[in-house]
Design a protein around this motif. Structure first.
Motif, PDB file in Angstrom:
ATOM      1  N   VAL A  25       4.207   9.790 -11.643  1.00  0.00           N
ATOM      2  CA  VAL A  25       4.134   9.756 -10.179  1.00  0.00           C
ATOM      3  C   VAL A  25       4.038  11.189  -9.649  1.00  0.00           C
ATOM      4  CG1 VAL A  25       6.652   9.747  -9.859  1.00  0.00           C
ATOM      5  CG2 VAL A  25       5.178   8.767  -8.104  1.00  0.00           C
ATOM      6  N   ALA A  26       3.238  11.358  -8.613  1.00  0.00           N
ATOM      7  CA  ALA A  26       3.050  12.686  -8.032  1.00  0.00           C
ATOM      8  C   ALA A  26       4.220  13.035  -7.117  1.00  0.00           C
ATOM      9  CB  ALA A  26       1.741  12.728  -7.245  1.00  0.00           C
ATOM     10  N   ARG A  27       4.546  14.317  -7.114  1.00  0.00           N
ATOM     11  CA  ARG A  27       5.596  14.854  -6.240  1.00  0.00           C
ATOM     12  C   ARG A  27       5.048  16.072  -5.513  1.00  0.00           C
ATOM     13  NH1 ARG A  27       9.424  10.885  -6.317  1.00  0.00           N
ATOM     14  NH2 ARG A  27      10.102  10.439  -8.434  1.00  0.00           N
ATOM     15  N   ALA A  47      -8.889  13.837  -2.616  1.00  0.00           N
ATOM     16  CA  ALA A  47      -9.157  13.672  -4.045  1.00  0.00           C
ATOM     17  C   ALA A  47      -8.554  12.389  -4.614  1.00  0.00           C
ATOM     18  CB  ALA A  47      -8.601  14.869  -4.814  1.00  0.00           C
ATOM     19  N   CYS A  48      -7.543  11.878  -3.964  1.00  0.00           N
ATOM     20  CA  CYS A  48      -6.810  10.720  -4.511  1.00  0.00           C
ATOM     21  C   CYS A  48      -7.658   9.448  -4.430  1.00  0.00           C
ATOM     22  CB  CYS A  48      -5.509  10.529  -3.739  1.00  0.00           C
ATOM     23  SG  CYS A  48      -4.550   9.104  -4.319  1.00  0.00           S
ATOM     24  N   PRO A  49      -7.777   8.727  -5.545  1.00  0.00           N
ATOM     25  CA  PRO A  49      -8.533   7.472  -5.504  1.00  0.00           C
ATOM     26  C   PRO A  49      -7.838   6.401  -4.664  1.00  0.00           C
ATOM     27  CG  PRO A  49      -7.536   7.774  -7.671  1.00  0.00           C
ATOM     28  CD  PRO A  49      -7.290   9.040  -6.901  1.00  0.00           C
ATOM     29  N   PHE A  50      -6.586   6.629  -4.346  1.00  0.00           N
ATOM     30  CA  PHE A  50      -5.839   5.671  -3.524  1.00  0.00           C
ATOM     31  C   PHE A  50      -5.305   6.355  -2.268  1.00  0.00           C
ATOM     32  CE2 PHE A  50      -5.156   4.633  -8.067  1.00  0.00           C
ATOM     33  CZ  PHE A  50      -5.981   3.523  -8.122  1.00  0.00           C
ATOM     34  N   SER A  51      -6.095   7.294  -1.722  1.00  0.00           N
ATOM     35  CA  SER A  51      -5.665   7.993  -0.513  1.00  0.00           C
ATOM     36  C   SER A  51      -5.424   6.979   0.599  1.00  0.00           C
ATOM     37  CB  SER A  51      -6.717   9.016  -0.076  1.00  0.00           C
ATOM     38  OG  SER A  51      -7.969   8.406   0.076  1.00  0.00           O
ATOM     39  N   GLU A  53      -2.881   5.221   0.520  1.00  0.00           N
ATOM     40  CA  GLU A  53      -1.858   4.376  -0.104  1.00  0.00           C
ATOM     41  C   GLU A  53      -0.894   5.250  -0.910  1.00  0.00           C
ATOM     42  OE1 GLU A  53      -3.298   0.384  -1.617  1.00  0.00           O
ATOM     43  OE2 GLU A  53      -5.130   1.576  -1.711  1.00  0.00           O
ATOM     44  N   ALA A  54      -1.440   5.954  -1.923  1.00  0.00           N
ATOM     45  CA  ALA A  54      -0.577   6.799  -2.757  1.00  0.00           C
ATOM     46  C   ALA A  54      -0.170   8.067  -2.015  1.00  0.00           C
ATOM     47  CB  ALA A  54      -1.284   7.144  -4.061  1.00  0.00           C
ATOM     48  N   ILE A  55      -1.090   8.641  -1.244  1.00  0.00           N
ATOM     49  CA  ILE A  55      -0.764   9.800  -0.420  1.00  0.00           C
ATOM     50  C   ILE A  55      -0.946   9.403   1.038  1.00  0.00           C
ATOM     51  CG2 ILE A  55      -1.336  12.174   0.216  1.00  0.00           C
ATOM     52  CD1 ILE A  55      -2.264  12.680  -2.588  1.00  0.00           C
ATOM     53  N   ARG A  56       0.104   9.547   1.793  1.00  0.00           N
ATOM     54  CA  ARG A  56       0.076   9.235   3.227  1.00  0.00           C
ATOM     55  C   ARG A  56       0.510  10.482   3.979  1.00  0.00           C
ATOM     56  NH1 ARG A  56       0.636   3.351   3.806  1.00  0.00           N
ATOM     57  NH2 ARG A  56       0.988   2.441   1.743  1.00  0.00           N
ATOM     58  N   HIS A  69       2.245   3.180  -5.311  1.00  0.00           N
ATOM     59  CA  HIS A  69       0.778   3.167  -5.269  1.00  0.00           C
ATOM     60  C   HIS A  69       0.153   4.285  -6.096  1.00  0.00           C
ATOM     61  CE1 HIS A  69       0.710   0.057  -2.212  1.00  0.00           C
ATOM     62  NE2 HIS A  69       1.680   0.702  -1.610  1.00  0.00           N
ATOM     63  N   CYS A  70       0.963   5.165  -6.637  1.00  0.00           N
ATOM     64  CA  CYS A  70       0.457   6.317  -7.402  1.00  0.00           C
ATOM     65  C   CYS A  70       0.412   5.963  -8.883  1.00  0.00           C
ATOM     66  CB  CYS A  70       1.387   7.520  -7.172  1.00  0.00           C
ATOM     67  SG  CYS A  70       1.002   8.946  -8.193  1.00  0.00           S
ATOM     68  N   VAL A  71      -0.700   6.344  -9.554  1.00  0.00           N
ATOM     69  CA  VAL A  71      -0.821   6.063 -10.987  1.00  0.00           C
ATOM     70  C   VAL A  71      -0.595   7.307 -11.847  1.00  0.00           C
ATOM     71  CG1 VAL A  71      -2.351   4.089 -10.663  1.00  0.00           C
ATOM     72  CG2 VAL A  71      -3.337   6.379 -10.941  1.00  0.00           C
ATOM     73  N   GLY A  72      -0.400   8.454 -11.192  1.00  0.00           N
ATOM     74  CA  GLY A  72      -0.156   9.677 -11.956  1.00  0.00           C
ATOM     75  C   GLY A  72      -1.405  10.271 -12.586  1.00  0.00           C
ATOM     76  N   CYS A  73      -2.566  10.026 -11.997  1.00  0.00           N
ATOM     77  CA  CYS A  73      -3.829  10.481 -12.600  1.00  0.00           C
ATOM     78  C   CYS A  73      -4.002  11.994 -12.547  1.00  0.00           C
ATOM     79  CB  CYS A  73      -5.012   9.800 -11.922  1.00  0.00           C
ATOM     80  SG  CYS A  73      -5.251  10.268 -10.195  1.00  0.00           S
ATOM     81  N   GLY A  74      -3.383  12.655 -11.573  1.00  0.00           N
ATOM     82  CA  GLY A  74      -3.441  14.111 -11.509  1.00  0.00           C
ATOM     83  C   GLY A  74      -4.629  14.678 -10.746  1.00  0.00           C
ATOM     84  N   LEU A  75      -5.486  13.849 -10.192  1.00  0.00           N
ATOM     85  CA  LEU A  75      -6.633  14.375  -9.439  1.00  0.00           C
ATOM     86  C   LEU A  75      -6.178  15.217  -8.258  1.00  0.00           C
ATOM     87  CD1 LEU A  75      -9.003  11.265  -9.526  1.00  0.00           C
ATOM     88  CD2 LEU A  75      -9.277  13.433 -10.739  1.00  0.00           C
ATOM     89  N   CYS A  76      -5.073  14.832  -7.655  1.00  0.00           N
ATOM     90  CA  CYS A  76      -4.529  15.596  -6.523  1.00  0.00           C
ATOM     91  C   CYS A  76      -4.084  16.982  -6.959  1.00  0.00           C
ATOM     92  CB  CYS A  76      -3.366  14.832  -5.902  1.00  0.00           C
ATOM     93  SG  CYS A  76      -2.096  14.370  -7.108  1.00  0.00           S
ATOM     94  N   VAL A  77      -3.557  17.090  -8.166  1.00  0.00           N
ATOM     95  CA  VAL A  77      -3.079  18.381  -8.668  1.00  0.00           C
ATOM     96  C   VAL A  77      -4.247  19.353  -8.794  1.00  0.00           C
ATOM     97  CG1 VAL A  77      -1.899  19.541 -10.570  1.00  0.00           C
ATOM     98  CG2 VAL A  77      -1.209  17.224  -9.899  1.00  0.00           C
TER      99      VAL A  77
HETATM  100  S1  SF4 Z   1      -1.554  11.316  -9.137  1.00  0.00           S
HETATM  101 FE1  SF4 Z   1      -3.518  10.252  -8.681  1.00  0.00          FE
HETATM  102  S2  SF4 Z   1      -2.894   8.346  -7.649  1.00  0.00           S
HETATM  103 FE2  SF4 Z   1      -1.100   9.712  -7.580  1.00  0.00          FE
HETATM  104  S3  SF4 Z   1      -1.260  10.786  -5.612  1.00  0.00           S
HETATM  105 FE3  SF4 Z   1      -2.287  12.080  -7.146  1.00  0.00          FE
HETATM  106  S4  SF4 Z   1      -4.475  11.513  -7.075  1.00  0.00           S
HETATM  107 FE4  SF4 Z   1      -3.289   9.865  -6.033  1.00  0.00          FE
END
Ligand code: SF4
Ligand code: SF4
Length: 104
Positions: A25-27, A47-51, A53-56, A69-77
């Motif tokens: 999960v992203a922090r 960048a988030c595929p679930f913007s 939802e996962a990032i509000r 709603h976050c899958v931990g994909c790391g695209l946001c990082v």
């Molecule tokens: S880790 Fe992935 S799903 Fe979670 S907030 Fe970042 S981009 Fe979105």
């Protein structure tokens, strides 16, 4: 569907839920995240595929993560504009703890 058919390990299956593929999960580090310093930034949200939802965002435009709603994909990082990034992925089961977010 082609990737599901071609996957040699069966890691991809139709009907897989977001929870089943989540690896962490992203922090957000509010000490360095730009909107917490009064600067507009939505790079992680874009960048988030679930913007949305996962990032509000709160009423002041500051981001927060909605963990279910976050899958931990790391695209946001990778998208974060600060160096080092102000958003991190905390892998499930990790002993490493990033700064807590204060919920909105
Ligand atoms: S880790 Fe992935 S799903 Fe979670 S907030 Fe970042 S981009 Fe979105
Ligand atoms: S991209 Fe980085 S600095 Fe910008 S809002 Fe997201 S976490 Fe904050």
């Amino acid at each position: 569907m082609h990737c599901i058919d071609a996957c040699p390990t069966g890691a991809l299956r139709p009907g897989t839920t977001r929870r089943q593929v989540a690896i962490g999960v992203a922090r957000i580090d509010q000490r360095t995240c730009l909107p917490f310093q009064g600067v507009v930034c939505r790079a992680c949200w874009r960048a988030c595929p679930f913007s949305g939802e996962a990032i509000r965002h709160d009423a002041l435009g500051r981001p927060y993560v909605d963990p279910p709603h976050c899958v931990g994909c790391g695209l946001c990082v990778h998208a974060c504009l600060t160096e080092p990034p102000s958003i991190h992925v905390e892998p499930f089961g990790s002993k490493r703890r990033f700064p807590r977010e204060t919920p909105p």
